[in-house]
Structure formats: structure tokens, C-alpha cells
Design a protein around this motif. Structure first.
Motif, PDB file in Angstrom:
ATOM      1  N   GLN A   7      -4.042   2.797  14.259  1.00  0.00           N
ATOM      2  CA  GLN A   7      -5.081   3.773  14.556  1.00  0.00           C
ATOM      3  C   GLN A   7      -4.986   4.949  15.801  1.00  0.00           C
ATOM      4  O   GLN A   7      -4.967   5.865  15.987  1.00  0.00           O
ATOM      5  CB  GLN A   7      -6.242   2.928  14.653  1.00  0.00           C
ATOM      6  N   VAL A  10      -2.388   7.103  15.878  1.00  0.00           N
ATOM      7  CA  VAL A  10      -2.724   8.486  15.110  1.00  0.00           C
ATOM      8  C   VAL A  10      -4.124   9.457  16.073  1.00  0.00           C
ATOM      9  O   VAL A  10      -4.113  10.151  16.622  1.00  0.00           O
ATOM     10  CB  VAL A  10      -3.416   8.441  14.160  1.00  0.00           C
ATOM     11  N   LYS A  62       1.304  14.762   7.107  1.00  0.00           N
ATOM     12  CA  LYS A  62       0.692  14.942   5.891  1.00  0.00           C
ATOM     13  C   LYS A  62       1.661  13.348   5.029  1.00  0.00           C
ATOM     14  O   LYS A  62       1.454  12.820   4.560  1.00  0.00           O
ATOM     15  CB  LYS A  62       0.087  16.315   5.131  1.00  0.00           C
ATOM     16  N   SER A  64       3.982  12.132   5.997  1.00  0.00           N
ATOM     17  CA  SER A  64       4.395  11.140   6.873  1.00  0.00           C
ATOM     18  C   SER A  64       3.279   9.689   6.413  1.00  0.00           C
ATOM     19  O   SER A  64       3.291   8.434   6.287  1.00  0.00           O
ATOM     20  CB  SER A  64       4.106  10.888   8.063  1.00  0.00           C
ATOM     21  N   VAL A  65       2.094  10.193   5.984  1.00  0.00           N
ATOM     22  CA  VAL A  65       0.874   9.598   5.737  1.00  0.00           C
ATOM     23  C   VAL A  65       1.003   9.419   4.479  1.00  0.00           C
ATOM     24  O   VAL A  65       0.502   7.858   4.133  1.00  0.00           O
ATOM     25  CB  VAL A  65      -0.420  10.264   6.483  1.00  0.00           C
ATOM     26  N   TYR A  66       1.129  10.380   3.454  1.00  0.00           N
ATOM     27  CA  TYR A  66       0.965  10.036   2.261  1.00  0.00           C
ATOM     28  C   TYR A  66       2.747   8.786   1.994  1.00  0.00           C
ATOM     29  O   TYR A  66       2.357   7.771   1.521  1.00  0.00           O
ATOM     30  CB  TYR A  66       2.057  11.197   1.506  1.00  0.00           C
ATOM     31  N   VAL A  69       1.357   5.197   2.997  1.00  0.00           N
ATOM     32  CA  VAL A  69       0.353   5.223   1.759  1.00  0.00           C
ATOM     33  C   VAL A  69       0.965   4.548   0.547  1.00  0.00           C
ATOM     34  O   VAL A  69       0.660   2.936   0.110  1.00  0.00           O
ATOM     35  CB  VAL A  69      -0.698   5.494   1.261  1.00  0.00           C
TER      36      VAL A  69
END
Length: 86
Positions: A7, A10, A62, A64-66, A69
Motif C-alpha cells: 500500500q 502504491v 493495471k 501488474s495489479v491484475y 490479484v
């Protein structure tokens, strides 16, 4: 409020992006106010190049975040399945 390292990372990246966008805004204002020798078409061409780069960074972010997850979900599923087989 305590933040996880992810966090914090980011938020730091968003802060950097915000500063970059503010610098870009200041640069555009300076170009407009100083009567730059560049034509509006040249400025627009340069801004389009910047826009493409920002879009690419956004898409990579996006993705990388996907991916993160999906990795976490797969790890949770694997942990849940190994707990059921015992």
C-alpha cells in the motif's frame, strides 16, 4: 493508520505521478505564457507522445495489479485445497 509495504509503495507511486502531472501542467502554462516559438501543432504532437506514454504506463500498472490479484487468488486456492486433503 498502518499501511502494508505494498500500500505504501502504491501511494508513493501515485504521489510521484501527481508531481509529474503538476510539473507538466506548469510546463504547459509556461509555454502558453512565454509565447513559445513552437507552433500549436508541435505542442500537440509532443503532448500526444506524452499521452501515449502515460496510457502505456497505466496499462502496465493495471496489468501488474491484475496479475498480483490472480497470483494471490491462486495461492489462496492452493492453500485451501491442501487443507482439504488432510
Amino acid at each position: 493508520m498502518d499501511l502494508t509495504p505494498l500500500q505504501r509503495s502504491v501511494l508513493d507511486r501515485y504521489e510521484t505521478l501527481s508531481k509529474s502531472l503538476h510539473n507538466l501542467d506548469d510546463t504547459i502554462k509556461n509555454l502558453r505564457d512565454n509565447g513559445s516559438s513552437e507552433s500549436p501543432e508541435q505542442v500537440l504532437r509532443q503532448l500526444r507522445e506524452i499521452e501515449y506514454k502515460i496510457a502505456l504506463v497505466g496499462t502496465l500498472f493495471k496489468g501488474s495489479v491484475y496479475s498480483l490479484v490472480l497470483q494471490r487468488k491462486a495461492a489462496q486456492d492452493a492453500a485451501g485445497n491442501s487443507g482439504n486433503t488432510q
